[in-house]
Design an enzyme around this catalytic site. Structure first.
Site, mmCIF file in Angstrom:
data_model
loop_
_atom_site.group_PDB
_atom_site.id
_atom_site.type_symbol
_atom_site.label_atom_id
_atom_site.label_comp_id
_atom_site.label_asym_id
_atom_site.label_seq_id
_atom_site.Cartn_x
_atom_site.Cartn_y
_atom_site.Cartn_z
ATOM 1 N N LYS A 77 45.929 49.416 21.336
ATOM 2 C CA LYS A 77 46.728 50.200 22.285
ATOM 3 C C LYS A 77 45.867 50.887 23.322
ATOM 4 O O LYS A 77 44.766 51.340 23.042
ATOM 5 C CB LYS A 77 47.526 51.265 21.527
ATOM 6 C CG LYS A 77 48.739 50.710 20.809
ATOM 7 C CD LYS A 77 49.569 51.819 20.217
ATOM 8 C CE LYS A 77 48.849 52.502 19.071
ATOM 9 N NZ LYS A 77 49.632 53.501 18.376
ATOM 10 N N GLY B 236 37.001 51.774 13.357
ATOM 11 C CA GLY B 236 37.060 51.116 12.056
ATOM 12 C C GLY B 236 37.148 49.604 12.172
ATOM 13 O O GLY B 236 36.461 48.871 11.455
ATOM 14 N N GLY C 89 38.521 57.790 15.704
ATOM 15 C CA GLY C 89 39.116 58.814 16.564
ATOM 16 C C GLY C 89 38.115 59.893 16.939
ATOM 17 O O GLY C 89 38.057 60.331 18.093
HETATM 18 P P1 ADP Z 1 39.229 50.213 16.353
HETATM 19 O O1 ADP Z 1 39.661 50.469 14.929
HETATM 20 O O2 ADP Z 1 37.921 49.459 16.408
HETATM 21 O O3 ADP Z 1 39.235 51.452 17.191
HETATM 22 P P2 ADP Z 1 41.903 49.482 17.156
HETATM 23 O O4 ADP Z 1 42.405 50.100 15.905
HETATM 24 O O5 ADP Z 1 42.212 50.112 18.454
HETATM 25 O O6 ADP Z 1 40.298 49.231 17.027
HETATM 26 O O7 ADP Z 1 42.480 47.984 17.273
HETATM 27 C C1 ADP Z 1 42.151 47.004 16.351
HETATM 28 C C2 ADP Z 1 43.265 46.001 16.192
HETATM 29 O O8 ADP Z 1 43.672 45.476 17.437
HETATM 30 C C3 ADP Z 1 42.824 44.828 15.359
HETATM 31 O O9 ADP Z 1 43.560 44.838 14.156
HETATM 32 C C4 ADP Z 1 43.160 43.618 16.213
HETATM 33 O O10 ADP Z 1 43.772 42.578 15.480
HETATM 34 C C5 ADP Z 1 44.141 44.169 17.204
HETATM 35 N N1 ADP Z 1 44.168 43.406 18.457
HETATM 36 C C6 ADP Z 1 43.164 43.168 19.312
HETATM 37 N N2 ADP Z 1 43.569 42.398 20.329
HETATM 38 C C7 ADP Z 1 44.873 42.138 20.122
HETATM 39 C C8 ADP Z 1 45.869 41.401 20.830
HETATM 40 N N3 ADP Z 1 45.574 40.764 21.972
HETATM 41 N N4 ADP Z 1 47.120 41.379 20.322
HETATM 42 C C9 ADP Z 1 47.400 42.010 19.183
HETATM 43 N N5 ADP Z 1 46.516 42.727 18.463
HETATM 44 C C10 ADP Z 1 45.260 42.777 18.923
HETATM 45 MG MG MG Z 2 41.639 50.812 14.076
#
Ligand code: ADP
Ligand code: MG
Length: 401
Positions: A198, A351, A374
């Site tokens: 997001k 994460g 976060g």
């Molecule tokens: P982080 O934990 O590293 O901060 P986020 O929690 O923001 O990352 O997002 C991670 C998730 O986003 C992963 O589970 C991944 O599958 C999903 N993701 C990445 N690109 C897409 C996409 N194009 N459509 C749907 N989900 C996605």
């Molecule tokens: Mg995450």
């Protein structure tokens, strides 16, 4: 880079009971710890305190129970810590209370007591003063090593820190130092790679970096909010009206900044979020009706890799696609390999980004892999972390008792 908070290294802990806030919010699988990274990360502080003759009372939250929930007991975490340390870890029946107090009073130097999941107490998230007092009564000193929870003003991270002499643990200190160095004093060019699900949770960090980074490379589902703001069709890809508005504002701000905001030029799309789904590579970014954008394309990935290769500093948060599914892992793998190989200083937060590096066997090839998702973003945004703020200032050691 100076760290202005009192360090556990300077804490007079011999013969004392020390309440240690750790971040043992680990994933569980069938009642076992599925990933022990966070437990390992707390070992240096735990070992330092034991060597110096302290008795330890460990406290953490685990997931988000709304009250006592046996499925989210700290028991499996205590068992894993026991294995890692090779010595006993007693588990308290609750977070605070008479029984817990008796167990705490029975502790001797080097002993370890783990309190139950702090979220079993509703007062935890409410930062309730009574809960904070109950926690403070268990110990003589407080050490915070839970960087991953430092952006929350909860009873175990903030409330209790005002009631005891409060020190930073080794992990928390290192996290703040590493991330602050990237934020305030990066070797140039500073290349920020952002992805994940997001745009909403990452607006603050994008806005901040528009003013300080040399380039921001966008991947993951968040690129669709930008495309949507540019009037490009996104098919069934993740994006909503609100994040599109946010993206439009960011695009406008990027126009007038010296930071290069870079969007994908090609995509991998699927019929649905499933490893066995029909997959197509798009040479462009217009997603047809009935398709979902699930990864950046190979041209984009290699462009991003080229930028990472010549950066002075790389900060990466959020996977480039749905990397958990092999057909959509390519973009994240290419970027992860570039981050592992670049001579730049590399710092990774989040994460899922950490899980991606782990999955590709590259976790030990980055300079700093943050345990805080976060919290690392809030620090990068320039916001103050309540869990860090509440600790004693280094120049005031001994003034709080
Ligand atoms: P982080 O934990 O590293 O901060 P986020 O929690 O923001 O990352 O997002 C991670 C998730 O986003 C992963 O589970 C991944 O599958 C999903 N993701 C990445 N690109 C897409 C996409 N194009 N459509 C749907 N989900 C996605
Ligand atoms: Mg995450």
């Amino acid at each position: 880079m100076s760290f202005a908070k009192a360090s556990v290294r300077d804490a007079p802990v011999a013969g004392s009971r020390v309440l240690v806030r750790v971040d043992f919010n680990v994933p569980l699988d069938a009642g076992e710890v599925a990933d022990e990274t966070r437990v390992r990360a707390a070992l240096p502080t735990i070992e330092l305190l034991r060597e110096r003759g302290a008795a330890l009372i460990l406290v953490s939250h685990l997931d988000r129970p709304k009250g006592p929930d046996p499925a989210l007991s700290m028991a499996p975490v205590a068992a894993r810590l026991e294995e890692l340390l090779g010595s006993g870890v007693a588990l308290a029946p609750a977070v605070v209370g008479t029984e817990v107090m008796e167990l705490a009073e029975g502790l001797e130097a080097g002993d370890l007591l783990m309190l139950e999941n702090s979220r079993f107490e509703p007062g935890e998230t409410a930062n309730d003063a009574t809960l904070a007092r109950g926690l403070a009564a268990l110990a003589d000193l407080y050490v915070d090593d839970a960087f991953g929870a430092a952006h929350r003003a909860h009873a175990t991270t903030e409330g209790v820190a005002h009631l005891l002499p409060a020190y930073a643990g080794l992990l928390l200190e290192r996290e703040v130092r590493e991330l602050t160095a990237v934020r305030d004093d990066p070797a140039r060019p500073l290349c920020v790679v952002l992805g994940g699900a997001k745009v909403s949770g990452k607006v603050g960090v994008i806005e901040r970096f528009l003013g300080t980074a040399d380039e921001i490379l966008i991947g993951g589902a968040m690129c669709f909010s930008f495309f949507s703001a540019q009037g490009i069709a996104v098919g069934d890809s993740l994006s909503d009206e609100k994040s599109t508005e946010v993206a439009a504002r960011i695009l406008e701000r990027a126009e007038g900044s010296s930071c290069d905001l870079v969007l994908p030029v090609d995509l991998v799309v699927g019929r649905e979020l499933d490893a066995g789904t029909e997959v197509r590579e798009l040479d462009g970014v217009e997603v047809p009706e009935g398709w979902t954008g699930l990864d950046i394309g190979p041209r984009t990935a290699s462009r991003y890799a080229d930028r990472v290769a010549v950066a002075g500093t790389v900060f990466w948060n959020g996977p480039m696609g749905a990397f958990e599914l092999e057909p959509f892992a390519g973009g994240t793998r290419t970027v992860a390999e570039a981050v592992a190989a670049t001579p730049a200083t590399t710092v990774v937060g989040g994460g899922d980004s950490a899980a991606a590096l782990d999955a590709f066997g590259l976790a030990d090839r980055v300079d700093w892999l943050s345990t805080g998702g976060g919290a690392s973003l809030e620090l990068m945004e320039g916001r103050k972390l309540p869990g860090v703020e509440a600790l004693m200032d280094a120049d005031r050691i001994g003034s709080r008792s």
